[in-house]
Scaffold this motif. Structure first.
Motif, PDB file in Angstrom:
ATOM      1  N   UNK A 288       4.658  -1.905  19.217  1.00 57.31           N
ATOM      2  CA  UNK A 288       3.884  -1.123  18.251  1.00 57.31           C
ATOM      3  C   UNK A 288       4.766  -0.301  17.330  1.00 57.31           C
ATOM      4  N   UNK A 289       5.811   0.304  17.894  1.00 54.23           N
ATOM      5  CA  UNK A 289       6.731   1.097  17.081  1.00 54.23           C
ATOM      6  C   UNK A 289       7.453   0.227  16.055  1.00 54.23           C
ATOM      7  N   UNK A 290       7.946  -0.920  16.508  1.00 50.03           N
ATOM      8  CA  UNK A 290       8.623  -1.829  15.582  1.00 50.03           C
ATOM      9  C   UNK A 290       7.670  -2.369  14.522  1.00 50.03           C
ATOM     10  N   UNK A 291       6.406  -2.588  14.900  1.00 49.54           N
ATOM     11  CA  UNK A 291       5.426  -3.070  13.941  1.00 49.54           C
ATOM     12  C   UNK A 291       5.178  -2.024  12.857  1.00 49.54           C
ATOM     13  N   UNK A 292       5.060  -0.769  13.239  1.00 54.71           N
ATOM     14  CA  UNK A 292       4.821   0.303  12.270  1.00 54.71           C
ATOM     15  C   UNK A 292       6.012   0.439  11.320  1.00 54.71           C
ATOM     16  N   UNK A 293       7.221   0.344  11.843  1.00 56.30           N
ATOM     17  CA  UNK A 293       8.413   0.444  10.987  1.00 56.30           C
ATOM     18  C   UNK A 293       8.453  -0.716   9.997  1.00 56.30           C
ATOM     19  N   UNK A 294       8.186  -1.927  10.460  1.00 58.36           N
ATOM     20  CA  UNK A 294       8.193  -3.083   9.569  1.00 58.36           C
ATOM     21  C   UNK A 294       7.085  -2.988   8.526  1.00 58.36           C
ATOM     22  N   UNK A 295       5.902  -2.524   8.925  1.00 56.32           N
ATOM     23  CA  UNK A 295       4.800  -2.374   7.974  1.00 56.32           C
ATOM     24  C   UNK A 295       5.139  -1.319   6.919  1.00 56.32           C
TER      25      UNK A 295
ATOM     26  N   UNK B   2       0.085  -7.598  -4.187  1.00 53.48           N
ATOM     27  CA  UNK B   2      -0.868  -7.099  -3.191  1.00 53.48           C
ATOM     28  C   UNK B   2      -1.279  -8.186  -2.208  1.00 53.48           C
ATOM     29  N   UNK B   3      -1.490  -9.395  -2.710  1.00 54.11           N
ATOM     30  CA  UNK B   3      -1.860 -10.497  -1.824  1.00 54.11           C
ATOM     31  C   UNK B   3      -0.713 -10.812  -0.856  1.00 54.11           C
ATOM     32  N   UNK B   4       0.510 -10.837  -1.368  1.00 51.59           N
ATOM     33  CA  UNK B   4       1.660 -11.127  -0.511  1.00 51.59           C
ATOM     34  C   UNK B   4       1.898 -10.072   0.558  1.00 51.59           C
ATOM     35  N   UNK B   5       1.773  -8.812   0.178  1.00 53.47           N
ATOM     36  CA  UNK B   5       1.992  -7.755   1.170  1.00 53.47           C
ATOM     37  C   UNK B   5       0.873  -7.735   2.206  1.00 53.47           C
TER      38      UNK B   5
ATOM     39  N   UNK C 253       8.137  -0.612   5.810  1.00 54.07           N
ATOM     40  CA  UNK C 253       9.095  -1.230   4.891  1.00 54.07           C
ATOM     41  C   UNK C 253       8.401  -2.171   3.907  1.00 54.07           C
ATOM     42  N   UNK C 254       7.430  -2.926   4.388  1.00 52.78           N
ATOM     43  CA  UNK C 254       6.679  -3.820   3.499  1.00 52.78           C
ATOM     44  C   UNK C 254       5.905  -3.001   2.472  1.00 52.78           C
ATOM     45  N   UNK C 255       5.264  -1.920   2.905  1.00 51.44           N
ATOM     46  CA  UNK C 255       4.512  -1.068   1.986  1.00 51.44           C
ATOM     47  C   UNK C 255       5.432  -0.419   0.956  1.00 51.44           C
ATOM     48  N   UNK C 256       6.612   0.001   1.372  1.00 48.59           N
ATOM     49  CA  UNK C 256       7.553   0.600   0.425  1.00 48.59           C
ATOM     50  C   UNK C 256       7.970  -0.383  -0.646  1.00 48.59           C
ATOM     51  N   UNK C 257       8.254  -1.600  -0.249  1.00 49.39           N
ATOM     52  CA  UNK C 257       8.599  -2.634  -1.227  1.00 49.39           C
ATOM     53  C   UNK C 257       7.423  -2.928  -2.145  1.00 49.39           C
ATOM     54  N   UNK C 258       6.222  -2.942  -1.598  1.00 49.80           N
ATOM     55  CA  UNK C 258       5.022  -3.205  -2.397  1.00 49.80           C
ATOM     56  C   UNK C 258       4.827  -2.127  -3.451  1.00 49.80           C
ATOM     57  N   UNK C 259       4.968  -0.864  -3.075  1.00 43.73           N
ATOM     58  CA  UNK C 259       4.793   0.218  -4.046  1.00 43.73           C
ATOM     59  C   UNK C 259       5.854   0.154  -5.138  1.00 43.73           C
ATOM     60  N   UNK C 260       7.080  -0.183  -4.768  1.00 49.38           N
ATOM     61  CA  UNK C 260       8.144  -0.297  -5.760  1.00 49.38           C
ATOM     62  C   UNK C 260       7.858  -1.439  -6.727  1.00 49.38           C
ATOM     63  N   UNK C 261       7.428  -2.584  -6.206  1.00 50.16           N
ATOM     64  CA  UNK C 261       7.121  -3.725  -7.066  1.00 50.16           C
ATOM     65  C   UNK C 261       5.919  -3.444  -7.957  1.00 50.16           C
ATOM     66  N   UNK C 262       4.907  -2.757  -7.441  1.00 51.87           N
ATOM     67  CA  UNK C 262       3.758  -2.395  -8.269  1.00 51.87           C
ATOM     68  C   UNK C 262       4.161  -1.430  -9.373  1.00 51.87           C
ATOM     69  N   UNK C 263       5.044  -0.516  -9.066  1.00 50.12           N
ATOM     70  CA  UNK C 263       5.529   0.420 -10.081  1.00 50.12           C
ATOM     71  C   UNK C 263       6.224  -0.332 -11.209  1.00 50.12           C
ATOM     72  N   UNK C 264       7.035  -1.317 -10.873  1.00 51.78           N
ATOM     73  CA  UNK C 264       7.698  -2.123 -11.896  1.00 51.78           C
ATOM     74  C   UNK C 264       6.676  -2.875 -12.740  1.00 51.78           C
ATOM     75  N   UNK C 265       5.667  -3.472 -12.100  1.00 50.00           N
ATOM     76  CA  UNK C 265       4.633  -4.200 -12.847  1.00 50.00           C
ATOM     77  C   UNK C 265       3.877  -3.280 -13.786  1.00 50.00           C
ATOM     78  N   UNK C 266       3.506  -2.101 -13.308  1.00 48.18           N
ATOM     79  CA  UNK C 266       2.751  -1.182 -14.157  1.00 48.18           C
ATOM     80  C   UNK C 266       3.601  -0.624 -15.279  1.00 48.18           C
ATOM     81  N   UNK C 267       4.893  -0.463 -15.040  1.00 48.78           N
ATOM     82  CA  UNK C 267       5.775  -0.021 -16.143  1.00 48.78           C
ATOM     83  C   UNK C 267       5.911  -1.104 -17.191  1.00 48.78           C
ATOM     84  N   UNK C 268       6.016  -2.354 -16.753  1.00 44.42           N
ATOM     85  CA  UNK C 268       6.083  -3.455 -17.734  1.00 44.42           C
ATOM     86  C   UNK C 268       4.783  -3.566 -18.511  1.00 44.42           C
ATOM     87  N   UNK C 269       3.667  -3.383 -17.836  1.00 44.52           N
ATOM     88  CA  UNK C 269       2.381  -3.449 -18.498  1.00 44.52           C
ATOM     89  C   UNK C 269       2.144  -2.279 -19.444  1.00 44.52           C
TER      90      UNK C 269
END
Length: 87
Positions: A59-66, A30-33, A68-84
């Protein structure tokens, strides 16, 4: 009653580190994202200030990049919560 708790404590002693690692991992994700999206937005605002006519594309490119960052964050959080959740 005390004997039951004393017997159960060693059984779950090694699982605490698993939960601690998953919690620390989720926090770091969460801090990194947040840092990444904040940096992205700051640079986009600076770019729009320098070239206001390119604001729409920036603005359009910023929204697309954000997104992608959020998608990676949710995937990584899902992995952490599954491990926990393995304990």
């Amino acid at each position: 009653m005390v004997d039951i708790l004393a017997q159960a404590a060693p059984m779950f002693a090694d699982k605490g580190l698993l939960a601690l690692g998953a919690g620390l991992g989720a926090g770091l994700i969460c801090i990194g994202s947040a840092k990444g999206i904040g940096h992205l937005a700051g640079q986009a605002m600076e770019g729009i200030a320098r070239q206001p006519e390119a604001g729409g594309r920036i603005g359009t490119n910023m929204i697309i990049a954000a997104a992608l960052i959020e998608g990676f964050t949710f995937f990584a959080l899902l992995i952490c919560f599954q491990l926990g959740g393995k304990f």
